[in-house]
Design a protein around this motif. Structure first.
Motif, short mmCIF file in Angstrom:
data_model
loop_
_atom_site.label_atom_id
_atom_site.label_comp_id
_atom_site.label_asym_id
_atom_site.label_seq_id
_atom_site.Cartn_x
_atom_site.Cartn_y
_atom_site.Cartn_z
N GLN A 253 0.80 -1.22 0.00
CA GLN A 253 0.00 0.00 0.00
C GLN A 253 0.84 1.27 0.00
OE1 GLN A 253 -2.67 -0.42 3.29
NE2 GLN A 253 -3.97 -1.88 2.21
N GLN B 2 2.36 -1.12 -7.89
CA GLN B 2 1.24 -1.99 -7.52
C GLN B 2 0.55 -2.55 -8.76
OE1 GLN B 2 -1.46 -0.53 -4.49
NE2 GLN B 2 0.12 0.85 -3.70
N ASP B 3 0.40 -1.72 -9.79
CA ASP B 3 -0.24 -2.18 -11.03
C ASP B 3 0.57 -3.28 -11.70
OD1 ASP B 3 -2.36 -0.46 -10.64
OD2 ASP B 3 -1.57 1.11 -11.97
N ALA C 101 1.48 3.62 -7.19
CA ALA C 101 0.44 2.88 -7.92
C ALA C 101 1.02 2.14 -9.12
CB ALA C 101 -0.66 3.82 -8.35
#
Length: 172
Positions: free
Chosen positions: A8, A15-16, A12
């Motif tokens: 987290q 994470q993607d 992003a």
């Protein structure tokens, strides 16, 4: 969208990339390519020797460690992959402090790089108690690619929690 609780705090975009590997059922394969081996440190005695050698190599002046063991009660749900404790006991007129390091049992089957990352993290707590800049500088002093390994370790934990239908490559 798949929640990535261990990732987290990362951007992003990273994470993607992990989500894409999960969707393609290739996350286990990716980790196996990056970290193909498994370590030989299987007993508490061997773990103690392993930790002691890393401590001697990097933290000669740090306090001694009295106990090192694998702990099956450490739970990644509580974000405890390793644990360092100092237990103080009164013995006669003296106060004795015993230092312990516990490593989650799931790392018995992990790549040696992941075990080393956990141990370096816990050893750093002998000198720095907080997760601040000095703490992470000490971690990178002991393990120059510490930040990459910590990220990969979090990806490994994500993979460990995937349902068997998603990405079963390499799971025992």
């Amino acid at each position: 969208m798949i929640p990535l609780r261990y990732l987290q705090a990362y951007p992003a975009t990273l994470q993607d990339k992990v989500r894409i590997l999960i969707a393609q059922e290739r996350l286990g394969e990716h980790l196996a390519q990056r970290y193909p081996g498994r370590h030989e440190v299987q007993s508490d005695k061997a773990l103690y020797a392993y930790v002691a050698s890393l401590k001697l190599q990097h933290l000669k002046n740090a306090p001694g460690i009295d106990k090192v063991l694998y702990d099956s009660k450490l739970d990644v749900v509580q974000r405890a992959l390793g644990l360092h404790t100092a237990i103080s006991r009164v013995q006669g007129r003296r106060l004795k402090a015993k230092k312990e390091i516990r490593v989650a049992s799931l790392f018995k089957a992990a790549a040696p790089e992941f075990l080393q990352t956990i141990v370096v993290h816990e050893l750093a707590h002998l000198k720095e108690s907080d997760h601040d800049k000095a703490f992470y500088q000490l971690c990178t002093h002991m393990l120059p690619d510490y930040h990459q390994r910590e990220f990969d370790l979090r990806v490994y934990l994500t993979w460990c929690e995937l349902p068997p239908a998603n990405d079963a490559a390499g799971k025992e």
